[in-house]
Write a protein that holds these residues in place. Structure first.
Motif, PDB file in Angstrom:
ATOM      1  N   GLU A  30       0.859  -1.187   0.000  1.00 23.40           N
ATOM      2  CA  GLU A  30       0.000   0.000   0.000  1.00 23.40           C
ATOM      3  C   GLU A  30       0.889   1.228   0.000  1.00 23.40           C
ATOM      4  OE1 GLU A  30      -3.856   0.260   2.245  1.00 23.40           O
ATOM      5  OE2 GLU A  30      -2.624   1.639   3.432  1.00 23.40           O
ATOM      6  N   SER A  41      -2.665  -0.047  -3.934  1.00 22.30           N
ATOM      7  CA  SER A  41      -3.035  -1.002  -2.896  1.00 22.30           C
ATOM      8  C   SER A  41      -3.290  -2.320  -3.609  1.00 22.30           C
ATOM      9  CB  SER A  41      -4.290  -0.536  -2.158  1.00 22.30           C
ATOM     10  OG  SER A  41      -4.649  -1.475  -1.178  1.00 22.30           O
ATOM     11  N   GLN A  61       4.476   7.171   1.770  1.00 18.30           N
ATOM     12  CA  GLN A  61       4.521   6.030   2.688  1.00 18.30           C
ATOM     13  C   GLN A  61       4.347   4.752   1.888  1.00 18.30           C
ATOM     14  OE1 GLN A  61       1.447   6.510   5.574  1.00 18.30           O
ATOM     15  NE2 GLN A  61       2.380   8.290   6.522  1.00 18.30           N
ATOM     16  N   CYS A  63       3.880   0.833   2.629  1.00 20.07           N
ATOM     17  CA  CYS A  63       3.599  -0.139   3.690  1.00 20.07           C
ATOM     18  C   CYS A  63       3.519  -1.529   3.074  1.00 20.07           C
ATOM     19  CB  CYS A  63       2.278   0.173   4.379  1.00 20.07           C
ATOM     20  SG  CYS A  63       2.257   1.772   5.200  1.00 20.07           S
ATOM     21  N   HIS A  65       2.504  -5.332   4.093  1.00 18.10           N
ATOM     22  CA  HIS A  65       1.827  -6.161   5.086  1.00 18.10           C
ATOM     23  C   HIS A  65       1.890  -7.600   4.609  1.00 18.10           C
ATOM     24  CE1 HIS A  65      -0.039  -2.482   6.674  1.00 18.10           C
ATOM     25  NE2 HIS A  65      -0.283  -2.171   5.427  1.00 18.10           N
TER      26      HIS A  65
END
Length: 177
Positions: A30, A41, A61, A63, A65
């Motif tokens: 993301e 995403s 940013q 990210c 996961h």
């Protein structure tokens, strides 16, 4: 343009080392711009490559996961993530471009220089943007400091006048003046 490549490795307790590949492990990538709008995403496998272009200058940013809860990774396991991010002109593979467009060495070098000039222009525009934001913040802070000092001065003057009147009435009441 930003290109990111990642690779995950899961810790093997029996071997005492990280596995070269991790089948079944996936990563959700993301990416948010400075305004916290989601640019990308998407779900990928254990090895992946993502690409995005942003027209908003500033800090983005990224990210990652993992779907490690499906694999009971948090039951004492470890996960290693290798991440390689290339930004700007470094994302171009010039030998591939030369082969694809059938460019001579001189034409390829001119293309590289044009890309570098474009990257420099983008960096200059970003620095101008940052300088403008910094100047606005500085001017706002200076204005607040000015008003705070004026308020303090007024409070001190009012307190001084009040104390003088209070002391004068006290001394008059005690018939000392």
């Amino acid at each position: 343009m930003v290109i990111g490549r990642y690779r995950t490795q899961l810790w093997d307790k029996q071997a005492g080392s990280f596995l070269p590949s991790t089948p079944g492990l996936g990563m959700h990538v993301e990416i948010k711009d400075p305004d916290t709008k989601i640019i990308l995403s998407r779900q990928y496998g254990s090895d992946g490559r993502f690409t995005f272009t942003s027209h908003t200058p500033g800090e983005h940013q990224i990210c990652l996961h993992s779907n490690s809860t499906k694999m009971a990774l948090f039951a004492g396991g470890k996960l290693r993530v290798h991440l390689d991010i290339q930004v700007g002109e470094h994302t171009n593979n010039y030998p591939e471009i030369a082969a694809k467009d059938k460019l001579t060495e001189l034409q390829l070098r001119v293309r590289q220089l044009l890309d570098q000039v474009e990257q420099i222009q983008k960096e200059q525009n970003y620095q101008r943007y940052r300088e403008e934001r910094f100047r606005m913040t500085s001017e706002s802070t200076n204005q607040r400091v000015l008003w705070w000092s004026i308020a303090q001065t007024i409070i001190l003057i009012i307190t001084g006048i009040w104390q003088m009147r209070h002391l004068k009435s006290f001394f008059e009441a005690k018939k000392l003046v």
